[in-house]
Motif scaffolding. Structure first.
Motif, mmCIF file in Angstrom:
data_model
loop_
_atom_site.group_PDB
_atom_site.id
_atom_site.type_symbol
_atom_site.label_atom_id
_atom_site.label_comp_id
_atom_site.label_asym_id
_atom_site.label_seq_id
_atom_site.Cartn_x
_atom_site.Cartn_y
_atom_site.Cartn_z
ATOM 1 N N VAL A 1 -44.673 41.628 51.843
ATOM 2 C CA VAL A 1 -44.812 41.237 53.231
ATOM 3 C C VAL A 1 -45.326 39.768 52.959
ATOM 4 C CG1 VAL A 1 -46.069 41.614 55.313
ATOM 5 C CG2 VAL A 1 -45.127 43.744 53.916
ATOM 6 N N ILE B 1 -48.752 39.491 57.490
ATOM 7 C CA ILE B 1 -49.834 40.233 57.323
ATOM 8 C C ILE B 1 -51.240 39.944 58.369
ATOM 9 C CG2 ILE B 1 -51.684 40.918 55.898
ATOM 10 C CD1 ILE B 1 -49.712 40.886 53.336
ATOM 11 N N HIS C 1 -38.134 44.942 56.852
ATOM 12 C CA HIS C 1 -38.682 45.204 55.440
ATOM 13 C C HIS C 1 -37.736 44.439 54.376
ATOM 14 C CE1 HIS C 1 -36.552 48.730 53.641
ATOM 15 N NE2 HIS C 1 -36.146 49.071 54.675
ATOM 16 N N PRO D 1 -43.050 44.242 57.616
ATOM 17 C CA PRO D 1 -43.585 45.645 56.980
ATOM 18 C C PRO D 1 -42.162 46.817 57.353
ATOM 19 C CG PRO D 1 -45.162 44.715 58.637
ATOM 20 C CD PRO D 1 -43.855 43.971 58.655
ATOM 21 N N GLY E 1 -45.943 45.606 63.967
ATOM 22 C CA GLY E 1 -44.737 45.504 63.287
ATOM 23 C C GLY E 1 -44.024 44.265 63.896
#
Length: 544
Positions: free
Chosen positions: A15, A20, A213, A218, A254
């Motif tokens: 990530v 993050i 992802h 994520p 997300g």
């Protein structure tokens, strides 16, 4: 020291640090429900709207619709449901719809399985038909031209997850236009995000799913594009979120993280250019050719993503290649991560018509656009180490020696099997106890166990070439004895004479060591243990 080099980005990515940070901020500061009208809700809605606006610009959504969801599998389900429900309504009105659900033979399994599922549930009784591909993995446009008049729905991918082969979407669109096909068109864009230019509203693509992802967001966040005017049926109802397109409170962490990735794409400067990535692939390919004699790449580079390599090595099974790369701390795949556990040839390569030995022995090496030159240089050094380890183990010819197999012989020569790992153990007796938790030793408990049993012996049951390629120290901080699983019987006399000495077996993942512990316990050695999860859980992942 860097202990893990991750080259499986087509399966998933790390990530992005900015993603993050955005996710943490969404959970700690902008934690409101975006459907609420108070200040906290409005701040969350601003994050949601900002991420959608970026996605709309980057993907060229235009007047189409874009919803956030859990990922591409949900997006594919939603698209297939929407198209097939519309087809059922057209049938009920007596309209012609076509009788074929056409999908590329190399599509991700989520597509044909979704087609089969909803076709049965909705009772359409349409016929699923795989569209063949050529030897380069690209769709057979002549075959599509013949099928298009009967097609109700056409499903193709923008780029293949196993080979990186880029589809000729313009050619597919031209065939659908030339044949005046009324078929709906679903394009899996999972591997395209951040790697291929997309301007969806300028195409006739009806549905395009994405997964975050695959590009440094994520897991659990994705998007679905729906063309303006394309039929749509929500998969999830109840709440009216996402303008009624996908109910359920939005995954704001997300979405915020994906928004940060999209911002990095839009602003530039974070990800490597196509030319840089192609240069990285060339360096990896050169290193592979030098380390693995006779290597064959299973796709052309000109029409594939610059971040993907798919290859096979004559006479060497994919399991041996996976094991040696893993021992060297290089994470690669034997195919799609969703089907890698299945012991079968790659259906993608089979569809491309490659020989069976290549389809069964293929390895995928993939990296993301965040990869830097230092990672590639380290990977090249590890590849050389893997080649040397395979030569020392007899799976590759020694330098200057003739190869044991050439590409043609590898498919037929029975000697290939004898050069591969995985020798089995004879059953000690018919009443051997099953492997159970009593003989599993958790990695977190290993140090205490060794301190309590200073005479305990660590035994590495991996193959010799795996040991030669290993870059991490033995677990427990003490030397280990190398005894490949198939050679355990030769040590029985010594171990039976030391029945009170604990034997701690370990391997890559814990499977072989568990067999070893079960074997010894079946012979009465009750101090045999297996390191649960093996080196995969006992060793650190990355120390950059």
């Amino acid at each position: 020291m860097r202990t893990e080099i991750y080259l499986d980005s087509n399966a998933t990515t790390s990530v992005l640090p900015a993603a993050i940070a955005a996710a943490v901020d969404a959970m700690a500061q902008c934690f409101g429900n975006p459907s609420s009208s108070h200040g906290a809700g409005l701040r969350a809605k601003a994050v949601l709207d900002g991420a959608r606006a970026r996605a709309t610009r980057l993907l060229g959504v235009g007047s189409g619709r874009l919803m956030f969801n859990s990922g591409a599998t949900e997006g594919i389900q939603t698209a297939v449901l929407s198209a097939l429900r519309a087809l059922r309504e057209r049938q009920s009105r007596g309209e012609a719809t076509g009788d074929l659900l056409v999908y590329g033979a190399t599509e991700h399994k989520a597509v044909p399985q979704s087609l089969d599922h909803w076709n049965r549930l909705l009772g359409l009784n349409l016929t699923l038909h795989a569209l063949p591909v050529d030897g380069e993995g690209r769709h057979d446009l002549a075959a599509l031209r013949a099928l298009a008049p009967r097609a109700a729905l056409v499903c193709t991918m923008a780029a293949n997850n196993e080979t990186g082969v880029i589809s000729d979407l313009a050619g597919i669109e031209a065939v659908l236009a030339d044949t005046a096909s009324a078929a709906y068109w679903l394009v899996d864009c999972v591997q395209a995000l951040g790697k291929l230019p997309l301007d969806l509203a300028r195409t006739r693509i009806d549905y395009a799913p994405f997964s975050g992802h695959k590009l440094y967001a994520p897991k659990g966040i994705g998007m679905l594009y729906v063309r303006d005017g394309a039929p749509f049926t929500p998969l999830i109802m109840g709440g009216g979120q996402e303008a009624g397109l996908r109910s359920g409170t939005e995954n704001m962490a997300g979405i915020a993280a994906l928004g940060a990735v999209l911002a990095a794409l839009e602003q530039g400067g974070t990800f490597r250019s196509h030319a840089e990535l192609a240069g990285f692939r060339a360096r990896l390919a050169d290193s592979l050719c030098a380390a693995l004699p006779g290597i064959v790449f299973n796709h052309g580079f000109a029409a594939s993503l610059p971040t993907t390599l798919n290859f096979s090595v004559p006479g060497v099974a994919s399991r041996a290649l996976m094991d040696v790369f893993d021992a060297a701390g290089v994470r690669v795949s034997s195919g799609s991560a969703c089907s890698a556990k299945a012991a079968a040839p790659s259906y993608v390569l089979v569809a491309m018509g490659v020989p069976d030995w290549r389809a069964s022995g293929a390895i995928r090496m993939s990296f993301g656009p965040l990869t830097d030159a230092a990672t590639i240089a380290a990977a090249c050094a590890r590849i050389a180490r893997c080649g040397a380890a395979l030569r020392s183990g007899g799976l590759l010819p020694l330098d200057g020696a003739p190869a044991v197999h050439d590409a043609a012989e590898a498919a037929h020569d029975g000697a290939e099997a004898s050069r591969q790992p995985g020798a089995t153990l004879p059953a000690p007796d018919a009443s051997a106890p099953p492997a159970d938790d009593a003989m599993r030793l958790a990695p977190a408990a290993l140090d205490a166990f060794l301190q309590a049993h200073p005479d305990a012996r660590l035994i590495d049951v991996r193959e010799r070439y795996e040991c030669a390629a290993t870059v991490t120290p033995a677990p427990g901080g003490r030397p280990a004895i190398s005894v490949p699983l198939g050679q355990l019987p030769g040590w029985l006399a010594q171990w039976r004479g030391e029945a009170q000495v604990p034997l701690v077996f370990y391997c890559r993942s814990g499977n072989r060591s568990l067999k070893a512990a079960q074997y010894l316990r079946g012979l009465g050695h009750q101090q045999a243990w297996s390191l649960d999860g093996g080196l995969a859980l006992a060793s650190p992942a990355i120390d950059a």
